[in-house]
Scaffold this motif. Structure first.
Motif, PDB file in Angstrom:
ATOM      1  N   ASN B  53       0.799 -23.961  35.881  1.00 12.45           N
ATOM      2  CA  ASN B  53       0.209 -24.846  36.900  1.00 12.45           C
ATOM      3  C   ASN B  53       0.891 -24.655  38.249  1.00 12.45           C
ATOM      4  OD1 ASN B  53      -1.642 -25.911  35.157  1.00 12.45           O
ATOM      5  ND2 ASN B  53      -0.613 -27.883  34.896  1.00 12.45           N
ATOM      6  N   HIS B  57      -2.006 -23.492  40.503  1.00  8.66           N
ATOM      7  CA  HIS B  57      -2.482 -24.588  41.362  1.00  8.66           C
ATOM      8  C   HIS B  57      -1.549 -24.840  42.539  1.00  8.66           C
ATOM      9  CE1 HIS B  57      -5.385 -25.346  38.251  1.00  8.66           C
ATOM     10  NE2 HIS B  57      -4.444 -25.588  37.363  1.00  8.66           N
ATOM     11  N   THR B  99     -10.359 -30.101  34.695  1.00  8.30           N
ATOM     12  CA  THR B  99      -9.804 -28.950  35.391  1.00  8.30           C
ATOM     13  C   THR B  99     -10.509 -28.797  36.722  1.00  8.30           C
ATOM     14  OG1 THR B  99      -9.480 -26.555  35.319  1.00  8.30           O
ATOM     15  CG2 THR B  99     -11.416 -27.399  34.167  1.00  8.30           C
ATOM     16  N   SER B 100      -9.731 -28.417  37.764  1.00  7.18           N
ATOM     17  CA  SER B 100     -10.374 -28.163  39.050  1.00  7.18           C
ATOM     18  C   SER B 100     -10.722 -26.678  39.144  1.00  7.18           C
ATOM     19  CB  SER B 100      -9.451 -28.570  40.203  1.00  7.18           C
ATOM     20  OG  SER B 100      -8.238 -27.849  40.120  1.00  7.18           O
ATOM     21  N   GLY B 105      -8.251 -27.498  30.981  1.00  3.67           N
ATOM     22  CA  GLY B 105      -7.832 -28.831  31.395  1.00  3.67           C
ATOM     23  C   GLY B 105      -6.940 -29.524  30.387  1.00  3.67           C
ATOM     24  N   LEU B 108      -1.729 -30.159  31.534  1.00  6.12           N
ATOM     25  CA  LEU B 108      -0.879 -31.249  32.005  1.00  6.12           C
ATOM     26  C   LEU B 108      -0.775 -32.366  30.958  1.00  6.12           C
ATOM     27  CD1 LEU B 108       0.650 -31.582  34.651  1.00  6.12           C
ATOM     28  CD2 LEU B 108      -1.300 -32.839  35.568  1.00  6.12           C
TER      29      LEU B 108
HETATM   30  N1  LIG Z   1       1.240 -28.096  40.440  1.00  7.40           N
HETATM   31  C1  LIG Z   1      -0.016 -28.509  40.716  1.00  7.40           C
HETATM   32  N2  LIG Z   1      -0.471 -28.555  42.008  1.00  7.40           N
HETATM   33  C2  LIG Z   1      -1.734 -28.956  42.282  1.00  7.40           C
HETATM   34  N3  LIG Z   1      -2.631 -29.354  41.346  1.00  7.40           N
HETATM   35  C3  LIG Z   1      -2.247 -29.331  40.055  1.00  7.40           C
HETATM   36  C4  LIG Z   1      -0.928 -28.906  39.657  1.00  7.40           C
HETATM   37  N4  LIG Z   1      -0.838 -29.018  38.308  1.00  7.40           N
HETATM   38  C5  LIG Z   1      -2.050 -29.463  37.881  1.00  7.40           C
HETATM   39  N5  LIG Z   1      -2.890 -29.648  38.918  1.00  7.40           N
HETATM   40  C6  LIG Z   1      -4.282 -30.177  38.848  1.00  7.40           C
HETATM   41  O1  LIG Z   1      -4.461 -30.825  37.604  1.00  7.40           O
HETATM   42  C7  LIG Z   1      -5.575 -30.256  36.902  1.00  7.40           C
HETATM   43  C8  LIG Z   1      -5.327 -30.341  35.422  1.00  7.40           C
HETATM   44  O2  LIG Z   1      -4.252 -29.465  35.045  1.00  7.40           O
HETATM   45  P1  LIG Z   1      -4.240 -28.864  33.592  1.00  7.40           P
HETATM   46  O3  LIG Z   1      -3.038 -28.000  33.455  1.00  7.40           O
HETATM   47  O4  LIG Z   1      -4.390 -29.992  32.636  1.00  7.40           O
HETATM   48  O5  LIG Z   1      -5.573 -28.006  33.547  1.00  7.40           O
HETATM   49  P2  LIG Z   1      -5.878 -26.561  34.142  1.00  7.40           P
HETATM   50  O6  LIG Z   1      -4.628 -25.934  34.663  1.00  7.40           O
HETATM   51  O7  LIG Z   1      -6.979 -26.696  35.122  1.00  7.40           O
HETATM   52  O8  LIG Z   1      -6.395 -25.782  32.866  1.00  7.40           O
HETATM   53  P3  LIG Z   1      -5.519 -25.206  31.648  1.00  7.40           P
HETATM   54  O9  LIG Z   1      -4.090 -25.568  31.900  1.00  7.40           O
HETATM   55  O10 LIG Z   1      -6.045 -25.850  30.413  1.00  7.40           O
HETATM   56  O11 LIG Z   1      -5.752 -23.747  31.680  1.00  7.40           O
HETATM   57  C9  LIG Z   1      -5.697 -28.858  37.457  1.00  7.40           C
HETATM   58  O12 LIG Z   1      -6.999 -28.333  37.303  1.00  7.40           O
HETATM   59  C10 LIG Z   1      -5.318 -29.063  38.920  1.00  7.40           C
HETATM   60  O13 LIG Z   1      -6.415 -29.553  39.647  1.00  7.40           O
END
Ligand SMILES: Nc1ncnc2c1ncn2[C@@H]1O[C@H](COP(=O)(O)OP(=O)(O)OP(=O)(O)O)[C@@H](O)[C@H]1O
Ligand SMILES: [Mg+2]
Lengths: 139, 146
Positions: B53, B57, B99-100, B105, B108
């Motif tokens: 992440n 992200h 998930t964005s 998703g 986290l």
């Molecule tokens: N360090 C970060 N900075 C900005 N946004 C974040 C960060 N970590 C998580 N997010 C936001 O939280 C959402 C959910 O995170 P999560 O790890 O659960 O899902 P994902 O990364 O989209 O998919 P996956 O981890 O299952 O491949 C992300 O899609 C993103 O929008």
């Protein structure tokens, strides 16, 4: 733990052909790019060679996170579209426990405890159930 | 007694190769602190999710690992920080399946289930820090160690 560090694997994962089945052995800690490459290579190999089954041995893999879990599920779905069944073999108990807690139960992914069991599973005929889903049945 | 050396670290998270180093460091630090095999696996998996992440992200950042103690118990604390866009709606980000991007998703919310303590500090526009801590569980609960 007595085990040494799992060395990261770059580039390609070896794919072995045994008759109509491809045997892929994942070992150590994979780069994301390596897992993506494998996904692509497998589909190409299946399409080119008319393979009917794929066994992915993950007994040497210490963790499966949501990324690798997704790659495995997508690979299985892709091979299915190319008329080949995929079985993931040898998941470590600690990995299975962690995956469930992570929330990744990977429905639809065929698994077997060992590579041999996976080979046996692939040797069985496919029956199509009334719900339209596919399942294996003993002869 | 575990020593701080081998546990304390600051590792950059800039590429998928760095994710491998993060996982290996967490594995080795957790083993050194006395975590059992299943707990090591949970911690490494949580770290992998959070580091990815940070990379995907947050646009990259770093992980800091430290040895913490409370009432005689040893713990491993991991902090993942970036100066990315931040998380505008934390509750939504934590919910399974949100998930964005093109992910599942699960990262986290799943990471939160895999550790004992979990906290997120996120300022929209200036970055995110996720801090997690797990504690070595002593017998009789330490049965998963093979
Ligand atoms: N360090 C970060 N900075 C900005 N946004 C974040 C960060 N970590 C998580 N997010 C936001 O939280 C959402 C959910 O995170 P999560 O790890 O659960 O899902 P994902 O990364 O989209 O998919 P996956 O981890 O299952 O491949 C992300 O899609 C993103 O929008
Ligand atoms: Mg994620």
């Amino acid at each position: 733990m007595s085990e040494g560090f799992a060395r990261p694997v770059a580039g390609h994962v070896p794919v072995l052909r045994l008759g109509d089945v491809l045997l892929v052995t994942l070992q150590g800690d994979l780069y994301d790019s390596t897992a993506h490459q494998l996904q692509q290579d497998l589909s190409e190999t299946i399409a080119r060679n008319g393979v009917t089954g794929v066994v992915i041995d993950i007994s040497g893999v210490e963790i499966v996170d949501s990324f690798l879990g997704r790659v495995l599920a997508e690979t299985a779905a892709q091979t299915e579209l190319l008329a080949a069944r995929t079985v993931v073999a040898g998941m470590r108990p600690a990995v299975a426990i962690t995956l469930v807690e992570l929330g990744l139960t990977l429905p639809g992914l065929r698994t077997a405890l060992t590579t041999e069991a996976a080979m046996e599973l692939l040797a069985q005929p496919i029956v199509t159930s009334r719900s339209g889903g596919m399942r294996e049945e003993s002869p | 007694m575990p020593t701080a050396a081998g546990v304390e670290a600051r590792l950059p998270i800039r590429s998928d190769m760095d994710l491998v180093w993060v996982r290996q460091h967490v594995r080795q630090a957790a083993a050194q602190l006395g975590f059992g095999l299943v707990d090591q696996t949970k911690l490494v998996t949580a770290a992998s999710e959070l580091a990815r992440n940070t990379l995907v992200h947050g646009g990259g950042g770093l992980m800091e690992a430290s040895h913490v103690t409370t009432g005689g118990a040893d713990g491993l604390r991991l902090a993942f920080s970036d100066s990315g866009p931040g998380i505008p709606d934390l509750d939504r980000a934590l919910s399974d399946g949100y998930t964005s991007g093109g992910g599942l998703g699960m990262g986290l919310g799943g990471a939160r289930r895999l550790v004992h303590d979990f906290e997120v500090e996120s300022v929209p526009g200036s970055g995110t820090t996720v801090r997690v801590t797990s504690w070595v569980t002593r017998p009789p609960r330490q049965r998963e160690d093979v």
